[in-house]
Design a protein around this motif. Sequence first.
Motif, PDB file in Angstrom:
ATOM      1  N   PHE A 291      37.539  42.635  48.636  1.00  0.00           N
ATOM      2  CA  PHE A 291      37.568  41.571  47.643  1.00  0.00           C
ATOM      3  C   PHE A 291      38.822  40.718  47.852  1.00  0.00           C
ATOM      4  N   LYS A 292      38.610  39.404  47.918  1.00  0.00           N
ATOM      5  CA  LYS A 292      39.758  38.523  48.101  1.00  0.00           C
ATOM      6  C   LYS A 292      40.036  37.658  46.876  1.00  0.00           C
ATOM      7  N   HIS A 293      39.186  37.785  45.851  1.00  0.00           N
ATOM      8  CA  HIS A 293      39.401  36.996  44.636  1.00  0.00           C
ATOM      9  C   HIS A 293      39.436  37.926  43.428  1.00  0.00           C
ATOM     10  N   VAL A 294      40.391  37.711  42.543  1.00  0.00           N
ATOM     11  CA  VAL A 294      40.542  38.485  41.316  1.00  0.00           C
ATOM     12  C   VAL A 294      40.438  37.530  40.128  1.00  0.00           C
ATOM     13  N   HIS A 295      39.520  37.820  39.209  1.00  0.00           N
ATOM     14  CA  HIS A 295      39.345  36.991  38.004  1.00  0.00           C
ATOM     15  C   HIS A 295      39.744  37.807  36.782  1.00  0.00           C
ATOM     16  N   PHE A 296      40.718  37.318  36.030  1.00  0.00           N
ATOM     17  CA  PHE A 296      41.193  37.990  34.826  1.00  0.00           C
ATOM     18  C   PHE A 296      40.486  37.400  33.604  1.00  0.00           C
TER      19      PHE A 296
END
Length: 519
Positions: free
Chosen positions: A126-131
């Motif tokens: 995973f290269k994207h993190v959504h908070f």
Amino acid sequence: MSHLMHRITVTTKEIPFPFMPTRWDPFTIPGQFATNVEEKREDLGEVLNGDRLVVAPYKLDFQIDREPESICKKKLTREEAAQFRHAVLKDYFYQMYYDDLPIWGFLGKFDSEDKDDQAGATVYLFKHVHFEILYNKDRIIDVFIRNDPHAVVDLTEDSEVDVDFTYSAKWTATDIPFEKRLEKYSQTSFLAHNLEIHWFSVINSCVTVLLLTGFLAIILMRVLKNDFVKFTPDEEAVDDQEESGWKYIHGDVFRYPRYKSLFAAALGTGTQLFTLAIFIFMLALVGVFYPYNRGALFTALVIIYALTSGIAGYYAASFYYTIEGKNWVHYYSIGLSLSLILGGIAGKNTQSGFQAPCRTNKYPREIPQLPWYRRTLAQMAMAGFLPFSAIYIELYYIFASVWGHQIYTIYSILFIVFIILLIVTAFVTVALTYFQLATEDHEWWWRSFLCGGSTGLFIYGYCLYYYYARSDMSGFMQASFFFGYMACICYGFFLMLGSVGFRAALIFVRHIYHSIKCE
């Protein structure tokens, strides 16, 4: 604004043991941020727990949404890609904190036709993190991570990979009050999913143990009643009555044990640990150790252990004085070197002589030859099995919490199991002490302590089972860490339960010899 703390510990749901990379490792903080990390100053409990926290590069300003933006562009080497690939296949996840709320996220995912054979699996990072952050007025209520299944990097091939790590944030209002924001960690923990089964298992064990102890209690009371009738004959028949059984050794049963200083020190330390356990349960039941109050338990253990060291000194010194210990200088310099010496002095000066209902003969009687099942090791095995059977179900949850980095919140169940453990330990020790005295073996002091503490040996045996059957730990470092820590804990249980068993046996022996006429 609350800082987002990144815990330098990557754990997995398969390997219940912290993997601790250095700040240069790709598991920690990517790329250029690896050299300029701001470390959080941990308290005593966090240090003992092995937590190492740094400020993560994500900027989560209060109520400010963020569109996807890059935080790091990095070219993963073949070695770093292999490390990530191994971590994804092992289901590694990372853990962060925002406003003291824990956040978990997986490193990646993999597709495989055979879950048992991952040799041909396709691995993605995973290269994207959504908070996603919930707030109520000016308080943060909840925060969690969502990974975009399409924003991934293929790590299947053993080659260098270019990665652009990005993140985004979304703030959403909620009606959940701030006081209840931690409830979900209790309700959604792995324990709560099986709460009904958990309670049923504990109640089933309690009923089984209570039935067994009740059965033994009835038998023991009837046997003692017959003994009292036999040992208190009519005055006309006193001269013709031949002493046998436990009355026959009334002149030796209160003979002081060997190695008085060691026995007194073990008894004092066991009493201190018992007091420590009671204080810890009191704090747990009033809610001090709420979910993810990081380091609170370890801090409380260290502080309360230091404060209760005077109890160890008091009980050890008072008992040593009671059984006519003479070598005070040696005892204070060695036996009480870890206690508050003031407690030992107070114990020495406030205790009187040992109160025995029978006079002790000058020379000890010879102990008859006994079969193997009446000797120390066999009785320790019998004494430890029944208390262990009362707690082994709870041990699974405790081990899963401690070594699996899960949340443990049901302290009420644990306290009930602890009380039952004490009751069963005391009763079994009393029963075995009676059987020992009935065979005219008067050396019951050390035997009762060893039998009471033998449950600690069974717990250590469970550690062996857990290590090889329930965990994926391996290697010298993990094995030494696990078995070293558990050896200390089991030794503590041995001393604590040994002191409980001896105290119960001492009360019982005094009672039965006080109830008969000893010439």
